[in-house]
Motif scaffolding. Structure first.
Motif, mmCIF file in Angstrom:
data_model
loop_
_atom_site.group_PDB
_atom_site.id
_atom_site.type_symbol
_atom_site.label_atom_id
_atom_site.label_comp_id
_atom_site.label_asym_id
_atom_site.label_seq_id
_atom_site.Cartn_x
_atom_site.Cartn_y
_atom_site.Cartn_z
ATOM 1 N N GLY A 24 37.988 49.403 29.383
ATOM 2 C CA GLY A 24 37.165 49.204 30.487
ATOM 3 C C GLY A 24 37.623 47.965 31.035
ATOM 4 O O GLY A 24 37.621 46.813 30.285
ATOM 5 N N PHE A 25 37.979 47.677 32.363
ATOM 6 C CA PHE A 25 38.597 46.592 33.198
ATOM 7 C C PHE A 25 37.579 46.149 34.240
ATOM 8 O O PHE A 25 37.256 47.040 34.942
ATOM 9 C CB PHE A 25 40.023 46.629 33.367
ATOM 10 C CG PHE A 25 40.805 45.383 34.063
ATOM 11 C CD1 PHE A 25 41.349 44.513 33.530
ATOM 12 C CD2 PHE A 25 40.300 45.309 35.332
ATOM 13 C CE1 PHE A 25 41.667 43.239 33.895
ATOM 14 C CE2 PHE A 25 41.028 43.970 36.055
ATOM 15 C CZ PHE A 25 41.666 43.128 35.268
ATOM 16 N N ASP A 26 37.178 45.010 34.394
ATOM 17 C CA ASP A 26 36.504 44.481 35.342
ATOM 18 C C ASP A 26 36.598 43.119 35.542
ATOM 19 O O ASP A 26 36.941 42.209 34.957
ATOM 20 C CB ASP A 26 34.912 45.000 35.234
ATOM 21 C CG ASP A 26 34.230 45.002 36.526
ATOM 22 O OD1 ASP A 26 34.097 46.054 37.100
ATOM 23 O OD2 ASP A 26 33.662 44.073 36.967
ATOM 24 N N TYR A 27 36.164 42.576 36.856
ATOM 25 C CA TYR A 27 36.390 41.144 37.335
ATOM 26 C C TYR A 27 35.290 40.359 36.971
ATOM 27 O O TYR A 27 35.450 39.379 36.608
ATOM 28 C CB TYR A 27 35.984 41.284 39.081
ATOM 29 C CG TYR A 27 36.380 39.977 39.536
ATOM 30 C CD1 TYR A 27 37.783 39.636 39.816
ATOM 31 C CD2 TYR A 27 35.240 39.247 40.254
ATOM 32 C CE1 TYR A 27 38.026 38.377 40.450
ATOM 33 C CE2 TYR A 27 35.717 38.171 40.857
ATOM 34 C CZ TYR A 27 36.743 37.488 40.723
ATOM 35 O OH TYR A 27 37.084 36.462 41.696
ATOM 36 N N TYR A 28 33.983 40.869 36.347
ATOM 37 C CA TYR A 28 33.004 40.330 35.719
ATOM 38 C C TYR A 28 32.558 40.708 34.176
ATOM 39 O O TYR A 28 32.848 42.028 34.255
ATOM 40 C CB TYR A 28 31.779 40.085 36.465
ATOM 41 C CG TYR A 28 31.924 39.608 37.681
ATOM 42 C CD1 TYR A 28 31.846 38.116 37.818
ATOM 43 C CD2 TYR A 28 31.725 40.236 39.155
ATOM 44 C CE1 TYR A 28 31.935 37.295 38.880
ATOM 45 C CE2 TYR A 28 31.775 39.428 40.227
ATOM 46 C CZ TYR A 28 31.954 37.862 40.377
ATOM 47 O OH TYR A 28 31.839 37.304 41.238
ATOM 48 N N PRO A 29 32.499 39.908 33.405
ATOM 49 C CA PRO A 29 31.988 40.726 31.860
ATOM 50 C C PRO A 29 30.499 41.324 32.346
ATOM 51 O O PRO A 29 30.048 41.351 33.199
ATOM 52 C CB PRO A 29 31.752 39.334 31.184
ATOM 53 C CG PRO A 29 31.425 38.266 32.121
ATOM 54 C CD PRO A 29 32.264 38.684 33.288
#
Length: 241
Positions: free
Chosen positions: A78-83
């Motif tokens: 999973g990749f995202d701008y925020y943790p």
């Protein structure tokens, strides 16, 4: 008339027939990856031993994610701008490939309800192409017509043709399925300019979906050097009447 015949409730059928006037006759719903069924389709083709899956925009925002459970046989990232919950890698999708090893690739890369929040989505599609294996699948669902949300980071709305342009043969992709789903009934409000007030607005759809397959690597890709014919799917801008 495109209203499904399986509607049995007389009142609902009447409403559906009225709403049918708002549809665009040349817009089709996806056959495989419409809004209500895309996740099951992606889980089915991806949940296999040895498969590597990357979700761009994986953080739990509006609901809990079932991706790890559904991809229990595969390797899910999973990749995202925020943790946050369901995030393995934090970063900027415009530089997606820089967060992974040089030779690291995935069998499926998918994203739901994120592309409208990318300031430069053409860069994100290029980054996805770098990380996707030849023969791998890309799926994107985003909005064509929807309320402004998460402003000021609500940049674009995408038609089905827009997604085909972003993941076109110029970038090494072939389209498997594409379309728009969940039609919207719309009109101009009393606050609009006088000549527009209360006019019906047709051809509005909440979601646009694209499923593609990477068929080749394109080295040193540069959007500035792309021939327009390679991204408009053989179509031509309508000639003046």
């Amino acid at each position: 008339m495109s209203t499904p015949l399986i509607i049995k409730d007389p009142l609902l059928l009447l409403r559906a027939r009225k709403d049918d006037r708002y549809l665009a006759k040349d817009v089709k719903a996806p056959k495989l990856v419409g809004h209500a069924k895309w996740s099951d389709y992606i889980y089915k083709i991806g949940n296999k031993a040895g498969m590597r899956i990357l979700e761009v925009g994986s953080r739990e925002v509006t609901a809990s994610s079932t991706a790890r459970e559904k991809f229990s046989e595969a390797e899910y990232v999973g990749f995202d701008y925020y943790p946050g919950h369901n995030v393995d890698v934090v970063g900027d999708a415009h530089k997606l490939s820089s967060y992974f090893k040089e030779d690291e690739q995935f069998d499926i890369i998918y994203s739901s309800a994120c592309f409208e929040h990318f300031a430069m989505p053409w860069l994100v599609s290029t980054e996805i192409a770098k990380l996707l294996k030849v023969g791998g699948y890309v799926f994107v669902e985003t909005h064509f017509s929807y309320s402004a949300h998460e402003r000021p980071w609500n940049f674009f709305q995408f038609s089905d043709m827009a997604l085909k342009a972003l993941f076109s043969p110029a970038l090494g992709f072939e389209c498997i399925d594409v379309g728009m789903s969940n039609p919207i009934v719309g009109r101009f409000s009393a606050l609009a300019d006088k000549y527009l007030r209360y006019r019906r607005v047709t051809g509005l759809y909440c979601h646009s979906e694209f499923l593609g397959k990477k068929i080749k690597d394109v080295k040193d890709f540069d959007w500035a050097k792309v021939n327009l014919d390679e991204v408009v799917d053989g179509t031509k801008y309508p000639e003046p009447e």
